[in-house]
Design a protein around this motif. Structure first.
Motif, PDB file in Angstrom:
ATOM      1  N   ALA A   1     -25.287  43.121 -24.347  1.00  0.00           N
ATOM      2  CA  ALA A   1     -25.112  44.438 -24.949  1.00  0.00           C
ATOM      3  C   ALA A   1     -24.008  44.418 -25.999  1.00  0.00           C
ATOM      4  CB  ALA A   1     -24.801  45.469 -23.863  1.00  0.00           C
ATOM      5  N   GLU A   2     -22.922  43.748 -25.697  1.00  0.00           N
ATOM      6  CA  GLU A   2     -21.808  43.673 -26.644  1.00  0.00           C
ATOM      7  C   GLU A   2     -22.240  42.969 -27.938  1.00  0.00           C
ATOM      8  OE1 GLU A   2     -17.227  41.896 -26.942  1.00  0.00           O
ATOM      9  OE2 GLU A   2     -18.440  41.558 -25.134  1.00  0.00           O
ATOM     10  N   VAL A   3     -22.973  41.873 -27.780  1.00  0.00           N
ATOM     11  CA  VAL A   3     -23.406  41.121 -28.955  1.00  0.00           C
ATOM     12  C   VAL A   3     -24.407  41.923 -29.785  1.00  0.00           C
ATOM     13  CG1 VAL A   3     -24.717  39.096 -29.716  1.00  0.00           C
ATOM     14  CG2 VAL A   3     -22.937  38.849 -27.987  1.00  0.00           C
ATOM     15  N   LEU A   4     -25.393  42.506 -29.141  1.00  0.00           N
ATOM     16  CA  LEU A   4     -26.393  43.281 -29.885  1.00  0.00           C
ATOM     17  C   LEU A   4     -25.748  44.453 -30.611  1.00  0.00           C
ATOM     18  CD1 LEU A   4     -29.502  43.411 -27.512  1.00  0.00           C
ATOM     19  CD2 LEU A   4     -28.871  41.679 -29.205  1.00  0.00           C
TER      20      LEU A   4
ATOM     21  N   GLU B   1     -24.817  33.266 -30.083  1.00  0.00           N
ATOM     22  CA  GLU B   1     -25.513  32.399 -31.034  1.00  0.00           C
ATOM     23  C   GLU B   1     -26.802  33.017 -31.564  1.00  0.00           C
ATOM     24  OE1 GLU B   1     -25.431  28.104 -30.615  1.00  0.00           O
ATOM     25  OE2 GLU B   1     -24.350  28.356 -28.714  1.00  0.00           O
ATOM     26  N   ILE B   2     -27.158  34.185 -31.078  1.00  0.00           N
ATOM     27  CA  ILE B   2     -28.326  34.871 -31.637  1.00  0.00           C
ATOM     28  C   ILE B   2     -28.132  35.138 -33.128  1.00  0.00           C
ATOM     29  CG2 ILE B   2     -27.555  37.216 -31.121  1.00  0.00           C
ATOM     30  CD1 ILE B   2     -30.432  37.940 -30.483  1.00  0.00           C
ATOM     31  N   LYS B   3     -26.880  35.288 -33.548  1.00  0.00           N
ATOM     32  CA  LYS B   3     -26.617  35.551 -34.968  1.00  0.00           C
ATOM     33  C   LYS B   3     -27.086  34.395 -35.846  1.00  0.00           C
ATOM     34  CE  LYS B   3     -21.870  33.711 -35.115  1.00  0.00           C
ATOM     35  NZ  LYS B   3     -21.901  33.095 -33.774  1.00  0.00           N
TER      36      LYS B   3
ATOM     37  N   ALA C   1     -34.887  28.498 -23.127  1.00  0.00           N
ATOM     38  CA  ALA C   1     -34.916  29.951 -22.911  1.00  0.00           C
ATOM     39  C   ALA C   1     -33.960  30.662 -23.860  1.00  0.00           C
ATOM     40  CB  ALA C   1     -34.570  30.268 -21.456  1.00  0.00           C
ATOM     41  N   PHE C   2     -34.194  30.458 -25.139  1.00  0.00           N
ATOM     42  CA  PHE C   2     -33.374  31.118 -26.159  1.00  0.00           C
ATOM     43  C   PHE C   2     -34.240  31.232 -27.410  1.00  0.00           C
ATOM     44  CE2 PHE C   2     -29.759  31.950 -28.937  1.00  0.00           C
ATOM     45  CZ  PHE C   2     -28.848  32.581 -28.095  1.00  0.00           C
ATOM     46  N   LYS C   3     -35.043  32.304 -27.471  1.00  0.00           N
ATOM     47  CA  LYS C   3     -36.035  32.455 -28.537  1.00  0.00           C
ATOM     48  C   LYS C   3     -36.028  33.870 -29.095  1.00  0.00           C
ATOM     49  CE  LYS C   3     -39.375  28.902 -27.067  1.00  0.00           C
ATOM     50  NZ  LYS C   3     -38.690  28.386 -25.873  1.00  0.00           N
ATOM     51  N   LEU C   4     -36.377  33.950 -30.382  1.00  0.00           N
ATOM     52  CA  LEU C   4     -36.436  35.218 -31.093  1.00  0.00           C
ATOM     53  C   LEU C   4     -37.812  35.346 -31.747  1.00  0.00           C
ATOM     54  CD1 LEU C   4     -34.814  37.733 -32.150  1.00  0.00           C
ATOM     55  CD2 LEU C   4     -34.212  36.310 -34.136  1.00  0.00           C
TER      56      LEU C   4
ATOM     57  N   VAL D   1     -28.779  25.114 -30.213  1.00  0.00           N
ATOM     58  CA  VAL D   1     -27.900  26.039 -29.502  1.00  0.00           C
ATOM     59  C   VAL D   1     -27.182  25.275 -28.397  1.00  0.00           C
ATOM     60  CG1 VAL D   1     -29.276  28.095 -29.986  1.00  0.00           C
ATOM     61  CG2 VAL D   1     -29.754  26.764 -27.933  1.00  0.00           C
ATOM     62  N   ARG D   2     -26.040  25.773 -28.024  1.00  0.00           N
ATOM     63  CA  ARG D   2     -25.268  25.112 -26.964  1.00  0.00           C
ATOM     64  C   ARG D   2     -25.778  25.522 -25.583  1.00  0.00           C
ATOM     65  NH1 ARG D   2     -19.658  26.959 -29.551  1.00  0.00           N
ATOM     66  NH2 ARG D   2     -21.110  28.636 -30.145  1.00  0.00           N
TER      67      ARG D   2
END
Length: 238
Positions: A27-30, A106-108, A158-161, A199-200
């Motif tokens: 939530a903080e990142v979004l 890292e979504i950015k 498990a890190f996809k957009l 991604v890490r």
């Protein structure tokens, strides 16, 4: 940026020690991305610990941004993602696991790539997993790349957009852990474009992984079923 809103899906099964931190961090990142709107969707997949209780409390604190869906009983990883993607309200769909093995900040790094690709896949630069799981994952990735001609190095990361249009065409049929491969295979077959970025990955510090060697047979069955299903359909996005 041409996209103004994002939904983040967090599947969770018995993650009472992680779900609050995972949700608050997401939530903080979004909220810091400068987008017009955002939401975090927690899918409690039949947890038998306090995961659902904690998730409900978080949603009550910020109902405009945090939503919770409960499965009873457990339906499996793929069904949890399907519930989250179906419920998502925004232009971009992101997912990661609730076990805190990724840094959601890292979504950015994925956002610029989704301007020119329909799906952006993270790949783990270095994996903090047991040797057995590393070997099984290597074999699985190789098999999927050969069978479906997917040029992605870490298919089950498990890190996809995604652009939400992907799921107007791609229907999830898997029940458990083949879901990443299924989505990418169908997306490629129907003409969607893929990109990837490193991604890490971090060690799990709480809770336990639900992936077991016993899942190999069921995953191979799903692989065969999806291959036949995909190649029985006409090509094209529309």
């Amino acid at each position: 940026m041409s996209f103004h809103s994002i939904s983040a899906v967090l599947p969770a099964f018995n993650e009472e020690d992680n779900i609050e931190t995972a949700t608050r961090r997401t939530a903080e990142v979004l909220g810091s991305l400068g987008l017009k709107d955002w939401e975090v969707i927690i899918v409690d997949d039949g947890s038998v610990d306090r995961t659902g209780e904690v998730a409900d409390r978080l949603a009550a604190e910020d109902p405009s941004h945090i939503r919770v869906f409960h499965h009873q009983p457990n339906r499996g990883y793929a069904e949890a993602l399907k519930t989250g993607f179906t419920a998502a309200r925004h232009q971009l769909l992101f997912f990661t696991d609730s076990d805190l093995q990724f840094d959601v900040r890292e979504i950015k790094n994925l956002l610029p790539l989704v301007e020119s690709a329909d799906i952006v896949c993270g790949f783990r630069i270095y994996r903090f997993d047991h040797l057995t799981r590393l070997v099984l994952s290597w074999g699985f990735n190789l098999l999927v790349r050969i069978m479906f001609r997917i040029n992605i190095r870490d298919i089950d990361c498990a890190f996809k957009l995604f652009r939400r249009e992907v799921f107007d065409t791609v229907v999830i049929e898997s029940k458990r852990f083949f879901v990443n491969a299924e989505v990418l295979a169908k997306a490629k077959y129907f003409g969607f474009t893929l990109a990837e970025i490193g991604v890490r990955h971090y060690p799990r510090v709480a809770g336990r992984s639900t992936v077991r060697p016993s899942h190999i047979i069921s995953t191979l069955r799903e692989l065969a079923h999806i291959w036949i299903n995909i190649h029985s359909k006409p090509r094209g996005k529309r």
